[in-house]
Write an enzyme that holds these catalytic residues in place. Structure first.
Site, short mmCIF file in Angstrom:
data_model
loop_
_atom_site.label_atom_id
_atom_site.label_comp_id
_atom_site.label_asym_id
_atom_site.label_seq_id
_atom_site.Cartn_x
_atom_site.Cartn_y
_atom_site.Cartn_z
CB SER A 115 -0.95 0.12 1.30
OG SER A 115 -1.56 1.55 1.88
CE1 TYR A 130 -3.31 -2.45 5.60
CE2 TYR A 130 -3.61 -0.21 5.46
CZ TYR A 130 -3.30 -1.07 4.88
OH TYR A 130 -3.21 -1.57 3.71
CE LYS A 153 -1.47 -4.52 3.22
NZ LYS A 153 -1.74 -5.81 2.60
C1 UD1 Z 1 -7.22 4.02 2.15
C2 UD1 Z 1 -7.02 2.14 3.07
C3 UD1 Z 1 -5.81 2.03 3.43
C4 UD1 Z 1 -5.32 2.00 2.53
C5 UD1 Z 1 -5.35 2.65 1.30
C6 UD1 Z 1 -4.26 3.09 0.25
C7 UD1 Z 1 -9.29 2.54 4.82
C8 UD1 Z 1 -10.08 3.70 5.42
N1 UD1 Z 1 -7.98 3.72 4.28
O1 UD1 Z 1 -6.80 4.72 2.75
O2 UD1 Z 1 -5.71 1.10 4.62
O3 UD1 Z 1 -3.74 1.32 2.86
O4 UD1 Z 1 -6.45 3.54 1.38
O5 UD1 Z 1 -4.46 2.13 0.07
O6 UD1 Z 1 -9.68 1.96 4.06
N2 UD1 Z 1 -13.10 10.44 3.96
C9 UD1 Z 1 -14.00 10.72 4.24
N3 UD1 Z 1 -15.51 10.58 3.72
C10 UD1 Z 1 -15.55 9.34 4.64
C11 UD1 Z 1 -14.61 7.85 3.70
C12 UD1 Z 1 -13.12 9.31 3.61
O7 UD1 Z 1 -14.24 12.34 3.56
O8 UD1 Z 1 -16.79 9.05 4.65
C13 UD1 Z 1 -12.42 10.92 2.54
C14 UD1 Z 1 -10.20 10.54 3.56
O9 UD1 Z 1 -10.49 11.21 5.72
C15 UD1 Z 1 -10.16 10.42 2.74
C16 UD1 Z 1 -10.07 10.29 1.41
O10 UD1 Z 1 -11.67 10.18 1.61
O11 UD1 Z 1 -9.17 11.90 2.81
C17 UD1 Z 1 -10.47 8.42 0.87
O12 UD1 Z 1 -10.71 8.53 1.73
P1 UD1 Z 1 -10.05 6.21 1.79
O13 UD1 Z 1 -11.42 5.80 1.30
O14 UD1 Z 1 -11.20 5.70 3.28
O15 UD1 Z 1 -8.78 6.01 1.78
P2 UD1 Z 1 -7.50 6.62 2.60
O16 UD1 Z 1 -8.26 6.60 3.95
O17 UD1 Z 1 -6.40 6.97 1.51
#
Ligand code: UD1
Length: 340
Positions: free
Chosen positions: A125, A150, A154
């Site tokens: 990742s 987590y 990795k």
């Molecule tokens: C995700 C994974 C992580 C992995 C990475 C790279 C999760 C929580 N995180 O991280 O394990 O290592 O991809 O593959 O599964 N967001 C919102 N509202 C929400 C959900 C997310 O605003 O309800 C925002 C988050 O703050 C972030 C972005 O959307 O800025 C992406 O979030 P997310 O899809 O969770 O991915 P990552 O946190 O980047």
């Protein structure tokens, strides 16, 4: 080639199985269904016409892993997806994460060594880079201290593979994913989050379809043009294709080093609000969302330098953000139809 895909019933795994089969490879899946649905096997068969061989057991179980390899001595390559991946859960249950993610890897490597299987593609990742100083982030950027157990699994896994490669005939490729989203073009397989999704894209589509009331946007005070955090979203089918190329590269002995690392992203960063805008445009739906505080552990921005993967693998992600959000939406709509 006969390829073992661990976690092949899961989200990225199932898309990779489809690509492998469509490229003429024979697939055997090991999955303990801890975060996946057995129905995905039939869904794979619906797309490719071939139901993959499947064994249901936990790779953290040494004896079962040994027995499996004894019966499958003709495996030429392994793509290892099977792992826990919820950041928040890993903070509360670190031992569960270390045991599941690390024991399974050690067992696989030991069995590879004992049975002369030499090629391992490992699901890593971009989380290993933490908040990079320089963007886009290349494979040469330093690995930073993990923010969660987590993320640490990795990093440690990459180190375990690195040390094993040095001391044996085993070769490894670590593929560092950015943010995989979207679903297969047929909408027959896609992401199946258990419970409330942690990730952005399924949260958006579940909100739009009415399963969730409102999306919380975590923070609008980041140093980015619109204040929301930026990620490099990549279509899961593009990601799956890169795995096929990686495993073929190993088996065909085209590697430049015995352990290689590749960034798998598009090279483009999109903010949370830009993803929402893309979704609203392609779906015609108005998304109910509100801005809330930052989520603990989130970084501000990251996107990939894809030059190395593009040049060395001869691979480039094809789908743009609108195609990705549309495919995620079609999948959510298909799920809703199925559940009626
Ligand atoms: C995700 C994974 C992580 C992995 C990475 C790279 C999760 C929580 N995180 O991280 O394990 O290592 O991809 O593959 O599964 N967001 C919102 N509202 C929400 C959900 C997310 O605003 O309800 C925002 C988050 O703050 C972030 C972005 O959307 O800025 C992406 O979030 P997310 O899809 O969770 O991915 P990552 O946190 O980047």
């Amino acid at each position: 080639m006969k390829i073992l895909v661990t976690g092949g019933v899961g989200y990225i795994g199932s898309h990779t199985v489809v690509e492998l089969q469509q490229n003429g490879h024979e697939v055997v899946i090991v999955d303990n269904l801890s975060n996946s649905n057995i129905g995905v096997l039939d869904a794979i068969a619906k797309i490719t016409g071939i139901k993959p061989e499947f064994e249901n057991f936990d790779l953290a179980d040494k004896t079962k892993t040994e027995d499996f390899f004894k019966c499958h001595s003709d495996i030429q390559g392994i793509i290892h997806f099977a792992a826990f991946k919820a950041v928040g859960e890993s903070v509360n249950e670190p031992l569960m994460y270390y045991r599941n993610n690390l024991f399974s890897l050690v067992n696989i490597l030991q069995s590879m060594k004992d049975n002369g299987v030499e090629n391992l593609v490992f699901s890593s990742s971009c989380t290993v880079y933490g908040q990079p100083e320089k963007l886009p982030v290349s494979e040469n950027a330093p690995v930073q201290k993990a923010e969660s157990p987590y993320g640490n699994t990795k990093q440690i896994s990459e180190e375990i593979i690195f040390d094993t490669v040095k001391a044996s005939d085993i070769k490894g490729i670590a593929v560092r994913y950015f943010n995989p989203i979207g679903a297969h073009e047929t909408a027959i397989i896609g992401e199946l989050p258990l419970g409330v999704p942690n990730c952005l894209m399924p949260y958006i589509t579940q909100t739009a379809i009415g399963i969730r009331e409102q999306l919380s946007v975590f923070g609008d005070d980041y140093k980015t043009p619109d204040g929301t955090a930026i990620r490099d979203y990549i279509h899961v089918a593009d990601l799956a294709k890169a795995h096929v190329i990686a495993v073929e590269r190993m088996v065909k002995q085209k590697m430049k080093k015995d352990f290689e690392y590749f960034n798998l992203g598009t090279g483009n960063g999109y903010s949370v609000l830009e993803v929402i805008k893309s979704f609203e445009k392609v779906s015609g739906e108005k998304l109910n969302y509100k801005i809330v505080g930052r989520r603990a552990g989130d970084i501000e921005k990251v996107w990939a330098d894809t030059n190395f993967a593009n040049d060395e693998l001869g691979w480039k992600a094809q789908q743009n953000i609108d195609e990705m959000t549309l495919s995620a939406w079609k999948w959510e709509q298909k799920l809703a139809l199925n559940n009626k």
